[in-house]
Design a protein around this motif. Sequence first.
Motif, PDB file in Angstrom:
ATOM      1  N   ARG A   1     -18.735  -5.985   1.057  1.00  0.00           N
ATOM      2  CA  ARG A   1     -19.389  -6.454   2.279  1.00  0.00           C
ATOM      3  C   ARG A   1     -20.755  -7.045   1.978  1.00  0.00           C
ATOM      4  O   ARG A   1     -21.135  -8.088   2.530  1.00  0.00           O
TER       5      ARG A   1
ATOM      6  N   SER B   1     -10.832  -2.531   0.277  1.00  0.00           N
ATOM      7  CA  SER B   1     -10.773  -1.628   1.433  1.00  0.00           C
ATOM      8  C   SER B   1     -10.282  -0.231   1.086  1.00  0.00           C
ATOM      9  O   SER B   1     -10.285   0.650   1.943  1.00  0.00           O
ATOM     10  N   HIS B   2      -9.869  -0.003  -0.169  1.00  0.00           N
ATOM     11  CA  HIS B   2      -9.292   1.288  -0.518  1.00  0.00           C
ATOM     12  C   HIS B   2     -10.337   2.400  -0.658  1.00  0.00           C
ATOM     13  O   HIS B   2     -10.023   3.568  -0.424  1.00  0.00           O
TER      14      HIS B   2
ATOM     15  N   SER C   1       0.826  -1.206   0.000  1.00  0.00           N
ATOM     16  CA  SER C   1       0.000   0.000   0.000  1.00  0.00           C
ATOM     17  C   SER C   1       0.861   1.257   0.000  1.00  0.00           C
ATOM     18  O   SER C   1       0.549   2.239  -0.695  1.00  0.00           O
TER      19      SER C   1
ATOM     20  N   PHE D   1     -15.785  -1.039  -0.624  1.00  0.00           N
ATOM     21  CA  PHE D   1     -15.964  -1.697   0.668  1.00  0.00           C
ATOM     22  C   PHE D   1     -17.417  -2.125   0.876  1.00  0.00           C
ATOM     23  O   PHE D   1     -17.701  -3.266   1.266  1.00  0.00           O
TER      24      PHE D   1
ATOM     25  N   ASN E   1     -14.675   3.566  -0.104  1.00  0.00           N
ATOM     26  CA  ASN E   1     -15.881   3.236   0.641  1.00  0.00           C
ATOM     27  C   ASN E   1     -16.881   2.478  -0.230  1.00  0.00           C
ATOM     28  O   ASN E   1     -17.557   1.550   0.241  1.00  0.00           O
TER      29      ASN E   1
ATOM     30  N   SER F   1     -10.213  -8.523  -0.062  1.00  0.00           N
ATOM     31  CA  SER F   1     -10.453  -7.557   1.006  1.00  0.00           C
ATOM     32  C   SER F   1      -9.469  -6.404   0.948  1.00  0.00           C
ATOM     33  O   SER F   1      -9.818  -5.252   1.211  1.00  0.00           O
ATOM     34  N   TYR F   2      -8.230  -6.719   0.591  1.00  0.00           N
ATOM     35  CA  TYR F   2      -7.215  -5.666   0.502  1.00  0.00           C
ATOM     36  C   TYR F   2      -7.600  -4.626  -0.557  1.00  0.00           C
ATOM     37  O   TYR F   2      -7.566  -3.421  -0.315  1.00  0.00           O
TER      38      TYR F   2
END
Length: 463
Positions: free
Chosen positions: A386, A376-377, A218, A382, A379, A372-373
Amino acid sequence: MDYAAFGDVLVFDTTYRTNQYKKPFVILAGVSNHFMTIIFGCALLPDETMETYTWVLEMLMEAVDGQRPISVVTDGDRTMHQAIERVIPNSRHRLCSWHLEKNASTNAHIPEFTNDFAQLMLKKYKIVEFDSAWARMVKQYKLENNNWVLEIHRKRDKWAEAYLRGHMFAGMRSTQCVEGMNAYFNMFLEQKVRLYEFVAQYDKALARMRVNEAEAESKTENSFPILTTPLRSLEKHAAELFTRKIFSMFRREISKEGKLFVMERVELEDRRTYHFGEYKAPTSTWTVEYFLADIIIKCCCLKFESFGIPCCHMVAVMKSEQLMCIPPSCVLKRWTRYGRSGYQQPSLTQISSTLTQTARFGILSSCFSEMSYYASHTNNDFEEAREMAFQITLKMKKHLAMRTKYNIEVGDKNIAPKLCGVGDLNVVKTKGNPGGTSSMGKPPKLMRCGYCRYGAQTHEVMV
């Protein structure tokens, strides 16, 4: 996937034992494009014989479709060396410098010799220069008849930098990176941990390592270093090309280039040959060849062949030739941001159907960890990930409930879903009183509280 990208150098260490059965725990490791230690695999062994080490290497080769490492670094164990010669004979074998230095101290008992030996081990001499320096050192400390000194000299092609120059080791000179992993695993594994607990805790340790790797990834992807050297174009290209750690190493080479000056430049038909000297070091000279047609640069120090990043002498040629970018011939993919690109994770359809539930769980965990990585960057990603995870979890939960209900109805206990994996070893029952009334007919001793000294039942009423 890690081995496919970075399996050119393999570190093989067996100094770690952490379970109540006192079995050797072998770590097979390498170094990633972020110059971080990565674990390719591990094994709990019954013993440390050549046959057992051979089995470990054969299983590793089977797991990675036969991809042999270019180089192997070990702690010098004789049986391990024999297994390497049998399974991967074409790999260049290097002995751990840290273990050699320790052995020098133990066998010679001369601190000055140990210091000189450690320096000589890493000196970038030519072979003739090394042999002369070794002879002088042994004579100085009067160790001509020392058995360990004679034995280690016979193995000099496995530890002396003079003999290993030009062979790819990706900066790995010792197994200390694995020793560091041993200390790291100590945070997760206790000395008396049981086998089934050991596997679970080991998995947690690997998960933490992958988080650290994701953090370095990252940082590389989402930040850009401040340019500080006069060779701004080359530095900027390196920052765009390499990971942050490797870029820092290359920038040090750019800084060292300032001490060099051109002693001579020879024009040939297909190349230019540069002879460089170093400021205030008149005896230090280097020869670098620049091939015009293919834009290939080769230096006599062989750092690029040994480590994989251009040396300061190659940078000096890039400056002299007015190159704005690092030539592709001077870039090793394993150190770039795209070191893992082109290597696909195995899909479940490519894997044997005989996998246990634990193995399938591990593969899926790895897949969803990568997803997931990336999710997650932002919203939006994400929220989408989810929601998808919730829907597929609900679906899989219903499938499991239906299978469980069916298995109970048909009475087939063999196909009932259960958590497969590693169970604990059988505990041998000891001889003597199994508990309860003693052989003399006396009642069991009353347990008392350590503070008030009342019996357990009385203390419970009082509390």
